[in-house]
Scaffold this active site. Structure first.
Site, short mmCIF file in Angstrom:
data_model
loop_
_atom_site.label_atom_id
_atom_site.label_comp_id
_atom_site.label_asym_id
_atom_site.label_seq_id
_atom_site.Cartn_x
_atom_site.Cartn_y
_atom_site.Cartn_z
N GLY A 124 -76.28 -29.47 -10.86
CA GLY A 124 -75.13 -29.62 -9.98
C GLY A 124 -74.02 -28.67 -10.37
O GLY A 124 -73.40 -28.04 -9.52
N GLU A 140 -66.95 -31.81 -14.44
CA GLU A 140 -67.04 -30.59 -15.26
C GLU A 140 -65.71 -30.28 -15.94
O GLU A 140 -65.70 -29.80 -17.08
CB GLU A 140 -67.51 -29.41 -14.40
CG GLU A 140 -68.81 -29.64 -13.67
CD GLU A 140 -69.96 -30.13 -14.55
OE1 GLU A 140 -70.00 -29.77 -15.74
OE2 GLU A 140 -70.80 -30.89 -14.05
#
Length: 875
Positions: free
Chosen positions: A267, A304
């Site tokens: 991802g 992230e």
């Protein structure tokens, strides 16, 4: 069992040893060419061992060594040797500088691990063990070094040259080439190294931190996509602010970069200061992205970014500790999304994902603890157990300690371990020491596979005016762990009176957290003048399967009155599952039971409920979830039972669904209320179409009209999917129209492929065969492969066809994919591991598919390990 061409080395957690050398500095110089890239590396080594080291093993894979020097002197052949796994230095000195030059081939690297060239760009993916495909090194997370990186490339093809950290200098070279030098001031393991080179446009913004520093924010995309970065940039800024407010964590570099690409196995990746993202988690506009896409971007961008502290600044000692960064960071991104949106709806979504992926994993041959004890290929342990269950373990600690105390534990964790590579024990110890709490029992959660079954019984004593609740836990055996110990299970609970109000629990508190630490424990609550109904496991306070004593009337009551959103939703789900399982057992019993009918009617009639939550309450369980409640999954019966219940609810409430569909129509807006309204309206349309049991075109015309007139992709795609998957409707013209309109938008064409592959019709297998030779299909683009093969595997009646054709076809495609992208092939192979849950003919057919894969010449380590752990001959 024999698996062709594999000699997998099993890595054991108990064999961990600290590295005999550390690398303090790494300087890389890359001269980028798609066919032949030369990488020069200068590594500063320092011995940390107490005894002399006779052999120093450096990791290296698919590297062509051109030159090798130590402290400026070319090494003689007797001073080193090359192996299949890398480079061995013989009798190295205590400290030295190693200079190497290697040649690699980015365009031929279809694995998308290491440095590769795809879509006209040079990209890297080094987690978990990709850096060894770039140069010889100690490719392990407990070796932290400061990086300086110089990139050279043709200005015309690669005007943008990016790497971790700060850009220190740039310049021009001969023949139209140019260069850029980057320095990362923070030591990091090799898996966090990143570089990107290509022809990219940039969208810039800035963020002022809590301490007043200005951080440049940059998102690099194709020129045509610069207008589709608003959600990503906004999510990034909100995540930065949230991490400052909730955890006191401020960003530490002067710039934060994101690069979007279609050619990415994962991802996204949290490389320090230079995140590389799958484009689906960056690009969005109302015309091309659904509400789910927008929410996915918000979640992954945040995830992230949060890794900057939970993963980067504090990293892992070894890969067995993977959940230390991933589980913790999933918990953080879930909490961020809950604060940004509806907390109740977010929690339902979290649990749905856990049950869809992790519970089946825990119940099958691929079951493993959140911290595994061994692996052959670490890429196979980026699993729902490590991520989703790992997040639930963190959440349980948060639940027990409370928000303020959990923050104290996190502060101590960062204070102790900033700049270090640590273990799960270090995290738990910080929580314990900051709060003077014994959390040692949670170490069993990390080391024990399987989903505990929590059995609850309760009784009201009218003479004593008391209610006694007994909880008992049991965890089924899993591969390699036949005997289980009790684990601490926090059970958030309340007692509701007949008016639906929470009553005091032995005092003034109206909600309590019970900690079940033994196999069985009981609690008694006094001063209760009237009978009560228990609301257990509120907010899904532990990742367990709850077996409750409640009857249908009690569940219907909770479905209408419980003030805990999760438990209200769960009560309707339980009623639906009971009705569906009865129909699976005997199709003649297909009906809408009165308790479920009452709950649906009450929800349909309550306009005060948040639309997004209302849509959750009215959605039926998936076929996969229904099947998981059965000892042997009856594929066709489950499909027909759900189809029948959907049709019945659609038919019995036509006026209500029609009213919702018309009343919720509105011009597109991007806010929480509007998102919920769209979701509820499209659910109403799905029930209306399901209830159109005679195949009349009336309801399909509503979908066609919505498809043609929608001012956003959420509504257009919902109508498109209903039309394509409508059992009575020919949607060939819609398929052609969608492709014609959106063929230049890869993410939308991924959806076009996936929806066709997921259509529950017998002819779908033939259609998927055609899709694999469609001009827009590309075996080298993971998103496209996942759209078709992943969509097909998630289509129960076609994938699990009784004649085994779905399994045979699927195995053939995995054989082909394994030669190109072993990591993606291994992840897509997991549906075949669930063979034990099906009837004997399907077990045999799935076993044959696995055997066919096992016999493949040059089988990758990735796929071989999945087959080895899944194959029926092993049991």
């Amino acid at each position: 069992m024999t698996i062709s061409g594999t000699n997998a080395v099993v890595v054991q957690r108990g064999d961990y040893k600290v590295p005999s050398y550390q690398i303090s500095e790494i300087a890389l110089d890359l001269r980028l060419d798609p066919e032949n890239t030369e990488v020069s590396a200068c590594l500063h080594f320092q011995c940390t061992a107490t005894a002399p080291v006779t052999e120093l093993h450096l990791d290296g894979e698919s590297l062509e060594l051109l030159s090798l020097q130590r402290d400026g002197r070319t090494l003689a052949e007797h001073e080193y040797r090359l192996t299949d796994a890398g480079l061995v230095l013989l009798n190295p000195p205590e400290s030295f500088v190693l200079e190497s030059r290697v040649r690699i081939h980015p365009a031929a690297n279809s694995t998308l691990s290491g440095l590769y060239h795809a879509g006209g760009q040079f990209l890297t993916q080094c987690e978990a063990e990709g850096f060894r495909r770039i140069t010889y090194t100690l490719d392990r997370p407990d070796c932290l070094a400061r990086f300086t990186v110089t990139l050279h490339a043709p200005q015309k093809n690669c005007p943008v040259l990016l790497a971790n950290g700060n850009c220190m200098a740039t310049g021009d070279e001969e023949d139209g080439w140019h260069w850029a030098r980057w320095e990362d001031p923070y030591p990091k393991p090799a898996y966090l190294f990143a570089m990107v080179a290509g022809d990219l446009a940039v969208v810039r913004d800035q963020y002022r931190t809590a301490s007043g520093r200005d951080v440049v924010l940059e998102i690099y995309v194709a020129e045509r996509d610069t207008g589709a970065c608003v959600q990503a940039m906004d999510s990034l800024k909100r995540a930065m602010h949230w991490d400052e407010e909730v955890y006191g964590r401020e960003y530490d570099l002067d710039r934060y970069m994101i690069v979007a690409t279609d050619s990415f196995n994962m991802g996204a990746m949290e490389n320090k200061g230079l995140n590389i993202f799958n484009a689906k988690y960056v690009l969005a506009s109302p015309e091309t992205a659904t509400d789910n896409d927008y929410q996915g971007i918000e979640s992954v961008i945040a995830h992230e970014y949060f890794h900057n502290w939970t993963g980067n600044r504090v990293t892992l000692r070894d890969w067995f500790q993977l959940s230390l960064k991933e589980g913790l960071t999933v918990f953080r991104d879930q909490e961020f999304s809950a604060d940004q949106n509806s907390r109740g709806v977010q929690r339902i979504d979290d649990v749905r994902r856990l049950r869809a992926a992790q519970f089946p994993e825990d119940a099958g041959p691929l079951a493993h603890p959140v911290r595994p004890d061994a692996y052959s290929e670490i890429n196979n342990f980026y699993t729902a157990t490590v991520y989703e269950k790992g997040a639930e373990l963190v959440r349980m600690i948060h639940t027990l300690l409370g928000k303020a105390q959990f923050r104290q534990g996190m502060d101590l964790y960062f204070q102790r371990h900033d700049g270090q590579a640590v273990t799960i024990e270090d995290f738990v110890a910080a929580m314990e020491d900051a709060n003077q709490r014994d959390l040692s029992g949670f170490r069993r959660w990390y080391g024990q596979a399987g989903t505990p079954i929590l059995r609850a019984t309760g009784s009201y004593d009218p003479a004593r005016h008391s209610y006694t609740l007994t909880l008992r836990q049991e965890t089924p055996a899993t591969p390699g762990q036949p005997v289980k110990e009790p684990v601490p299970i926090p059970v958030r609970m309340a007692l509701l009176n007949t008016q639906g109000q929470r009553v005091p629990l032995n005092g003034t508190d109206r909600e309590s957290i019970l900690l079940l630490e033994q196999t069985e424990q009981s609690w008694t609550f006094d001063n209760l003048p009237d009978p009560v109904i228990p609301s257990l496991l509120r907010g899904f306070s532990a990742p367990v399967r709850l077996e409750s004593p409640l009857d249908d009337d009690a569940r219907s009551f909770l479905a209408s009155h419980d003030d805990d959103p999760f438990n209200r939703w769960e009560s309707i789900q339980d009623l639906a599952v009971k009705a569906l399982l009865a129909t699976v057992a005997d199709a003649s019993l297909a009906s809408l039971p009165s308790a479920l009918r009452h709950a649906v009617a009450a929800t349909l009639g309550d306009a005060q409920i948040d639309p997004a939550f209302r849509a959750e309450l009215l959605s039926l369980p998936s076929e996969d979830y229904i099947g998981e409640q059965m000892p042997v999954i009856a594929v066709e019966a489950v499909h027909h039972a759900r189809d029948s219940l959907m049709r019945t609810i659609g038919m019995q409430f036509v006026p209500e669904w029609m009213g919702l569909y018309h009343d919720l129509a509105a011009t597109y807006q991007r806010d929480g209320l509007s998102i919920g309204r769209r979701r509820l309206r499209n659910l109403a349309l799905s029930y209306l179409i399901a209830g159109d049991h005679e195949g009349h075109e009336g309801m399909a015309l509503y979908a066609r009209q919505q498809y043609a007139q929608a001012d956003n992709m959420t509504d257009r795609l919902a109508a498109f999917q209903l039309l394509v998957q409508h059992r009575h409707h020919d949607a060939e013209d819609i398929l052609l129209d969608f492709y014609r309109r959106w063929h230049e938008y890869p993410l939308l064409i991924d959806k076009w492929f996936a929806i066709q592959a997921a259509t529950p019709r017998p002819e779908t297998l033939r259609q998927v065969e055609h899709l694999l030779v469609h001009p827009a299909f590309d075996w080298r683009v993971p998103n496209r492969v996942r759209a078709v093969l992943g969509g097909f595997a998630a289509n129960p009646t076609v994938f699990h066809a009784a004649d085994g054709s779905g399994y045979a076809f699927y195995a053939e495609q995995l054989r082909r994919l394994d030669d190109l992208n072993p990591q993606t092939a291994a992840r897509l192979a997991t549906p075949l591991s669930r063979w034990q849950r099906y009837d004997a003919p399907r077990q045999q057919a799935m076993g044959e598919a696995l055997k066919m894969l096992a016999g493949k010449p040059k089988l990758s380590r990735d796929l071989a390990e999945v087959i080895q752990r899944s194959h029926p001959n092993k049991h």
